[in-house]
Every structure is written in structure tokens, then in C-alpha cells.
Design an enzyme around this catalytic site. Sequence first.
Site, PDB file in Angstrom:
ATOM      1  N   VAL A 161      61.205  56.961 138.006  1.00 10.66           N
ATOM      2  CA  VAL A 161      60.376  56.664 139.155  1.00 10.66           C
ATOM      3  C   VAL A 161      61.451  56.065 140.320  1.00 10.66           C
ATOM      4  O   VAL A 161      62.506  55.875 140.079  1.00 10.66           O
ATOM      5  CB  VAL A 161      59.802  54.829 138.793  1.00 10.66           C
ATOM      6  CG1 VAL A 161      59.004  54.460 139.792  1.00 10.66           C
ATOM      7  CG2 VAL A 161      59.179  55.165 137.272  1.00 10.66           C
ATOM      8  N   TYR A 170      69.603  53.445 125.228  1.00 13.73           N
ATOM      9  CA  TYR A 170      68.474  52.926 126.249  1.00 13.73           C
ATOM     10  C   TYR A 170      67.083  53.433 125.407  1.00 13.73           C
ATOM     11  O   TYR A 170      66.230  52.848 125.532  1.00 13.73           O
ATOM     12  CB  TYR A 170      68.719  53.284 127.703  1.00 13.73           C
ATOM     13  CG  TYR A 170      67.614  52.927 128.461  1.00 13.73           C
ATOM     14  CD1 TYR A 170      67.238  51.828 128.999  1.00 13.73           C
ATOM     15  CD2 TYR A 170      66.753  54.138 128.835  1.00 13.73           C
ATOM     16  CE1 TYR A 170      66.217  51.542 129.826  1.00 13.73           C
ATOM     17  CE2 TYR A 170      65.685  54.043 129.788  1.00 13.73           C
ATOM     18  CZ  TYR A 170      65.536  52.683 130.358  1.00 13.73           C
ATOM     19  OH  TYR A 170      64.387  52.618 131.049  1.00 13.73           O
ATOM     20  N   ASP A 202      65.171  34.095 132.138  1.00  6.88           N
ATOM     21  CA  ASP A 202      65.980  35.082 131.508  1.00  6.88           C
ATOM     22  C   ASP A 202      64.868  35.331 130.297  1.00  6.88           C
ATOM     23  O   ASP A 202      64.775  34.450 129.326  1.00  6.88           O
ATOM     24  CB  ASP A 202      67.360  34.832 131.112  1.00  6.88           C
ATOM     25  CG  ASP A 202      68.018  36.068 130.896  1.00  6.88           C
ATOM     26  OD1 ASP A 202      67.342  36.638 129.829  1.00  6.88           O
ATOM     27  OD2 ASP A 202      69.163  36.247 130.938  1.00  6.88           O
TER      28      ASP A 202
HETATM   29  C1  UD1 Z   1      66.178  57.924 132.454  1.00  6.56           C
HETATM   30  C2  UD1 Z   1      65.044  58.113 131.931  1.00  6.56           C
HETATM   31  C3  UD1 Z   1      63.700  57.606 133.182  1.00  6.56           C
HETATM   32  C4  UD1 Z   1      64.197  56.155 133.050  1.00  6.56           C
HETATM   33  C5  UD1 Z   1      65.602  56.001 133.657  1.00  6.56           C
HETATM   34  C6  UD1 Z   1      66.007  54.464 133.573  1.00  6.56           C
HETATM   35  C7  UD1 Z   1      64.966  60.381 131.251  1.00  6.56           C
HETATM   36  C8  UD1 Z   1      64.321  62.042 131.244  1.00  6.56           C
HETATM   37  N1  UD1 Z   1      64.417  59.778 132.216  1.00  6.56           N
HETATM   38  O1  UD1 Z   1      66.351  58.483 133.519  1.00  6.56           O
HETATM   39  O2  UD1 Z   1      62.328  57.782 132.419  1.00  6.56           O
HETATM   40  O3  UD1 Z   1      63.393  55.502 134.024  1.00  6.56           O
HETATM   41  O4  UD1 Z   1      66.533  56.598 132.575  1.00  6.56           O
HETATM   42  O5  UD1 Z   1      67.282  54.320 133.956  1.00  6.56           O
HETATM   43  O6  UD1 Z   1      65.393  60.416 130.241  1.00  6.56           O
HETATM   44  N2  UD1 Z   1      72.731  61.987 138.246  1.00  6.56           N
HETATM   45  C9  UD1 Z   1      73.826  62.534 139.110  1.00  6.56           C
HETATM   46  N3  UD1 Z   1      74.352  61.813 140.087  1.00  6.56           N
HETATM   47  C10 UD1 Z   1      74.185  60.657 140.250  1.00  6.56           C
HETATM   48  C11 UD1 Z   1      73.321  59.893 139.325  1.00  6.56           C
HETATM   49  C12 UD1 Z   1      72.440  60.617 138.584  1.00  6.56           C
HETATM   50  O7  UD1 Z   1      73.764  63.786 139.213  1.00  6.56           O
HETATM   51  O8  UD1 Z   1      74.937  60.076 141.040  1.00  6.56           O
HETATM   52  C13 UD1 Z   1      72.066  62.792 137.392  1.00  6.56           C
HETATM   53  C14 UD1 Z   1      72.221  62.388 136.048  1.00  6.56           C
HETATM   54  O9  UD1 Z   1      73.086  62.737 135.125  1.00  6.56           O
HETATM   55  C15 UD1 Z   1      70.745  62.740 135.378  1.00  6.56           C
HETATM   56  C16 UD1 Z   1      69.722  62.766 136.659  1.00  6.56           C
HETATM   57  O10 UD1 Z   1      70.665  62.715 137.741  1.00  6.56           O
HETATM   58  O11 UD1 Z   1      70.832  64.175 134.963  1.00  6.56           O
HETATM   59  C17 UD1 Z   1      68.867  61.570 136.751  1.00  6.56           C
HETATM   60  O12 UD1 Z   1      69.834  60.447 136.408  1.00  6.56           O
HETATM   61  P1  UD1 Z   1      69.061  58.902 136.519  1.00  6.56           P
HETATM   62  O13 UD1 Z   1      68.279  58.815 137.750  1.00  6.56           O
HETATM   63  O14 UD1 Z   1      70.067  58.015 136.197  1.00  6.56           O
HETATM   64  O15 UD1 Z   1      68.080  58.982 135.545  1.00  6.56           O
HETATM   65  P2  UD1 Z   1      67.707  59.363 133.843  1.00  6.56           P
HETATM   66  O16 UD1 Z   1      68.883  58.880 132.985  1.00  6.56           O
HETATM   67  O17 UD1 Z   1      67.318  60.862 133.957  1.00  6.56           O
END
Ligand code: UD1
Length: 314
Positions: free
Chosen positions: A174, A144, A56
Site C-alpha cells: 500500500v 513479519y 498499546d
Molecule cells: C511487504 C509486503 C507488503 C506489506 C509490507 C509491510 C510483499 C510482497 N509485500 O512489502 O504487502 O505491506 O511488507 O511492510 O511481501 N526497496 C528498495 N529500496 C528501498 C526500500 C525498499 O529497493 O529504499 C525494495 C525492497 O527491497 C523490496 C521493494 O522495494 O524489493 C518493496 O519493499 P517495501 O516497500 O519495504 O515492501 P515489501 O517488503 O515488498
Amino acid sequence: MSRYVVTGGAGFIGSTLVRKLLGESGAEVAVIDNFLTGKRSNLDEVSSQIDLQDADIRNYGRIAPILRGADVVYHLAAIPSVPRSIHEPVPSHEVNIDGTFNVLRACAEGKAGKVIFAASSSAYGDTPTLPKVESMLPNPKSPYAAQKLMGEQYISVFHQCFGLNGTALRFFNVYGPRQDPSSPYSGVISIFLRCLVERRSPTIHGDGEQTRDFTFVEDVAGLCIKASRAPGTGGQTFNAGNGGRFSLNKVWQVLNEMEGTNIPANYGPPREGDVRDSMACTKLATAKLGHAPHFSLEEGLRRTLQWYKASHSA
Ligand code: UD1
């Protein structure tokens, strides 16, 4: 002969990077992972070729001997997820900030040759200007984002104060094979793919018109290796995105087309801490690191879908 250490090497990005490093002749690869979000199964076929350490990064004494004298340390271990950092800020802080400090301290004291740090596009926050350029003022909207930004600052400060040759790469959403869809904190594409394979509707937070610069994992792993070899980049931060952006509605539509399905999405309230739009300017990484992403969204999704189908039926 080069010795590499990948923290978070059992995660989906880390395990892709480990495979690439093993492709080099004479490479010795050690992995540090506590299997909180990483999985041993991500390293199944390569486990006999690596030194897998269940450790860890919050435990300095445990990780320092593993990092000592490494040629390159890829520091990918983290508790990812914007919403998770809001719901569970303490472990998120301890791993992403204290753990990162431990890794950098061990690398400086143990005279590691180079450190590549996985930073995040979330550092940009919700500023309206697109694309996001490294010279913009950061504006984190979640713990974060603040933690990953602090990691970049430490990369810079360790370079200036302790001569540690570290470079930060801001990863942009990613996705790819082995990304775990099983938690509500999982990356959206992994969740979409599981829904598609199981013929279920995903829940989109908000109207689905938010956009992301989705970056295929092979491109990110390739850039990590290029960055480790780029001269004169100590203490600096680069975007590691693809340079495009797609809405969630578009991604879900493309996936439906690939499968010949027409599954509607459900829509819920927007997620706290979410940014609206994200897209990388890739000029600096192209010029200084030789960044050249190969995978279009369609190609990346096709490969990832193939993997989810195979692992779902296994
Ligand atoms: C963010 C960072 C990304 C990082 C990641 C780590 C930004 C722009 N990006 O990603 O670089 O690697 O954190 O975790 O800040 N969503 C849905 N339904 C779902 C899950 C997610 O609609 O079931 C939506 C979220 O509300 C968001 C988008 O999908 O608008 C992307 O979400 P997610 O894949 O969690 O990544 P970010 O938070 O954008």
C-alpha cells in the site's frame, strides 16, 4: 449510529480509513494508537471529531474497554516491515502476534460486531506462480510474513471457536499520502518520493526488476469498509491488491517522467527476506466483497507526489 474503532488509526492507512468513516453520517470513530510508527499529525484536521486513545495493543486491560461493543473494529495496528521483523524480531512478534491476539480476544469477549484484520501479501512468499490466489499454500519468508499469517489463522479460529465475525484482507504494498518516508523500513514508494522531491538518487536493493502490486491507500481503505459489510465472510481471507505489478525500475522511471527529471538510481545488494514478484488475483474479493480498485499506478503516484511536495514545502 455506528461505533467504529481503528487500531493503528494514526498510521497512514488507518488515518485514511478514519477520514472515510467520518464521512458517514452519525459515525462515532475511536482510534487506538501508541504512536510508535503512527503520528498525531496524520489526524490533525479530524482530531476534534474522533476519540483518540494513546494505547498499546500489547496491553489487554487498556484496550478491552475501548473495543467493547464496537460495531466494527478495523485492526491495522502493527509493526510493519519485512526487514524490521528480521532485525528486531521480539517487538515485531509481541505487537503483531500477541497484540493481535489481545485485539481479537477483546473483540470476542466484548461482543464486537465485526473485525477487519490487515493481513499481508508477504504470506505468499516467493512461490513463482502469479497472480497470487487465496487458495495457494502460504510460504512465509520472514517473521513479519509468519506473524501476519498467524493473524489470519486467528481470525479463522476465533470465528470457529468463539463466533467472532472477522475477515482478513491481505494488503499488497500500500502507498499514498501520509506514508512516512523517514525510516529505512519505510515503504519503497515513500522513500522514492522523498528522494525525488529532494532531487536525490534512491538506493534500489537488487536489480530493481522485482515487481510489486502497488495499491493506492484510498482503494484499500474503501475495501476495508466494503469487507465490513459483506455478508457470509466470517473467518475468511481475501486479497486486497490491485491486480497489476510494476518493477521498482519502472516506478522510479514514471516518477522521473512526472517531474521532468532524469535522476539515476543507485543499486545495492538484494534485501534479506525479500520476495521477487507479487501480484494479487482480485477475483474472490471482487465477487464476495465488491472490490473495485479505482486508482491506476500513475494516478496514485500523481496524488501522492502532490502530497509530498506540499508537505515538504510546508
Ligand atoms: C511487504 C509486503 C507488503 C506489506 C509490507 C509491510 C510483499 C510482497 N509485500 O512489502 O504487502 O505491506 O511488507 O511492510 O511481501 N526497496 C528498495 N529500496 C528501498 C526500500 C525498499 O529497493 O529504499 C525494495 C525492497 O527491497 C523490496 C521493494 O522495494 O524489493 C518493496 O519493499 P517495501 O516497500 O519495504 O515492501 P515489501 O517488503 O515488498
